[in-house]
Design a protein around this motif. Sequence first.
Motif, short mmCIF file in Angstrom:
data_model
loop_
_atom_site.label_atom_id
_atom_site.label_comp_id
_atom_site.label_asym_id
_atom_site.label_seq_id
_atom_site.Cartn_x
_atom_site.Cartn_y
_atom_site.Cartn_z
N GLU A 152 0.84 -1.20 0.00
CA GLU A 152 0.00 0.00 0.00
C GLU A 152 0.87 1.24 0.00
OE1 GLU A 152 -3.05 0.17 2.89
OE2 GLU A 152 -3.84 -1.82 2.46
N GLU A 153 0.57 2.17 -0.92
CA GLU A 153 1.37 3.38 -1.04
C GLU A 153 1.10 4.33 0.12
OE1 GLU A 153 2.61 6.73 -4.39
OE2 GLU A 153 1.11 5.20 -4.85
N VAL A 154 2.16 4.93 0.64
CA VAL A 154 2.03 5.93 1.70
C VAL A 154 2.52 7.26 1.16
CG1 VAL A 154 2.29 4.26 3.56
CG2 VAL A 154 4.32 5.38 2.65
N GLN A 155 1.92 8.34 1.64
CA GLN A 155 2.25 9.68 1.16
C GLN A 155 3.21 10.36 2.13
OE1 GLN A 155 1.19 10.83 -1.81
NE2 GLN A 155 0.13 8.88 -2.11
N LEU A 156 4.39 10.68 1.63
CA LEU A 156 5.39 11.40 2.42
C LEU A 156 5.60 12.79 1.83
CD1 LEU A 156 8.16 8.66 2.85
CD2 LEU A 156 6.26 9.16 4.39
N THR A 157 5.90 13.75 2.69
CA THR A 157 6.29 15.07 2.18
C THR A 157 7.68 14.96 1.57
OG1 THR A 157 7.38 15.80 4.22
CG2 THR A 157 4.99 16.13 4.06
N SER A 158 8.11 15.99 0.86
CA SER A 158 9.41 15.94 0.21
C SER A 158 10.55 15.78 1.22
CB SER A 158 9.64 17.20 -0.64
OG SER A 158 9.57 18.36 0.16
N LYS A 159 10.43 16.46 2.37
CA LYS A 159 11.47 16.34 3.40
C LYS A 159 11.45 14.95 4.03
CE LYS A 159 13.57 20.44 4.01
NZ LYS A 159 12.95 21.31 3.05
N SER A 162 13.02 12.56 1.59
CA SER A 162 14.47 12.76 1.50
C SER A 162 15.19 12.11 2.67
CB SER A 162 14.79 14.26 1.46
OG SER A 162 14.26 14.88 0.31
N ILE A 163 14.63 12.27 3.87
CA ILE A 163 15.25 11.67 5.06
C ILE A 163 15.22 10.15 4.96
CG2 ILE A 163 15.01 11.33 7.56
CD1 ILE A 163 13.91 14.21 7.69
N LEU A 164 14.06 9.61 4.59
CA LEU A 164 13.93 8.15 4.49
C LEU A 164 14.91 7.57 3.48
CD1 LEU A 164 12.48 5.53 5.23
CD2 LEU A 164 10.77 6.07 3.46
N VAL A 165 15.01 8.18 2.30
CA VAL A 165 15.93 7.68 1.27
C VAL A 165 17.38 7.81 1.73
CG1 VAL A 165 16.81 8.06 -1.07
CG2 VAL A 165 14.35 8.06 -0.65
N PHE A 166 17.72 8.94 2.33
CA PHE A 166 19.09 9.14 2.81
C PHE A 166 19.49 8.06 3.80
CE2 PHE A 166 21.74 11.21 6.19
CZ PHE A 166 22.94 11.16 5.50
N LYS A 177 21.41 13.94 14.50
CA LYS A 177 20.40 14.83 13.92
C LYS A 177 21.06 16.01 13.21
CE LYS A 177 19.37 17.67 18.03
NZ LYS A 177 18.29 18.08 18.97
N ASP A 178 22.25 16.43 13.66
CA ASP A 178 22.97 17.51 12.98
C ASP A 178 23.39 17.08 11.58
OD1 ASP A 178 22.74 19.14 15.19
OD2 ASP A 178 24.73 18.68 15.97
N GLN A 179 23.85 15.84 11.45
CA GLN A 179 24.26 15.34 10.14
C GLN A 179 23.06 15.20 9.19
OE1 GLN A 179 26.20 11.79 11.68
NE2 GLN A 179 28.21 12.57 11.08
N ILE A 180 21.95 14.72 9.72
CA ILE A 180 20.74 14.60 8.90
C ILE A 180 20.26 15.98 8.48
CG2 ILE A 180 18.32 13.87 8.88
CD1 ILE A 180 19.15 11.64 10.84
N PHE A 181 20.28 16.90 9.42
CA PHE A 181 19.85 18.27 9.11
C PHE A 181 20.71 18.88 8.00
CE2 PHE A 181 20.27 22.85 9.69
CZ PHE A 181 18.95 23.26 9.66
N GLU A 182 22.02 18.72 8.11
CA GLU A 182 22.93 19.30 7.13
C GLU A 182 22.70 18.67 5.76
OE1 GLU A 182 25.71 21.57 5.28
OE2 GLU A 182 24.88 21.81 7.30
#
Length: 233
Positions: A152-159, A162-166, A177-182
């Motif tokens: 089942e497809e879930v809807q994620l915002t662009s941010k 991006s976090i999930l793929v990273f 969290k600093d590294q993820i933020f950067e």
Amino acid sequence: MDHILIIEDDINIAELERDFLQLNGYKSDIAEDGEEGLKKALTGIYDVIIVDLMLPKKNGNEIIKEVRKKFEIPIIIVSARTEDIDKIRGLDFGADDYLTKPFSPAELAARIKSHINRYKRLKGTSNNTQEIITRGGLEISTSSHRVQVNGEEVQLTSKEYSILVFLAENPNIVFTKDQIFEKIWGGEAYSDTATVPVHIQKIRKKIEKDPSNPEYIETLWGTGYRFKAFTLR
């Protein structure tokens, strides 16, 4: 030409936003109350939605919640509310960004440009090679920008996406969290690292069977976050 929807009941602010955005090459429409704004937003013709929180007939968070059921486009809150709880609530409903009044029109335009560019990169389909990241029931298609859980497809915002793929592209590596933020926000000085845990929590609510006991994104207390190993096909 990118098309912006401004949902703002203060017509002076709305026209200031519209005029400045038009000078910067954007087509802009105005809705002066929540019901009109939601109706226009759901037409699907807009590339970015700018929304105030305090609106007549329907508030901004209600609009964001309804739009997120259908679209992943960037949503930017522009509000006089300055409390952290208002920012967190807006992000939790699905907004990508939060700008506090009074603000610089140039800053608003810069944020819009940043979100549009990121969203277009994420939605790009010029590469016909389908890369799929899988982990258990989670499937991420990086070419079509689709995320599915147990089919089942879930809807994620662009941010969120991006976090999930990273994290998924770097399995078993712990990121602060600093590294993820950067990595995700980069030079966007108007954001802060406190938004990272909020986005992680939102992702978990959408992809985890039990967000309090996550299968995919682990928290290492005092250190950061890690995506458990996956297979690539």
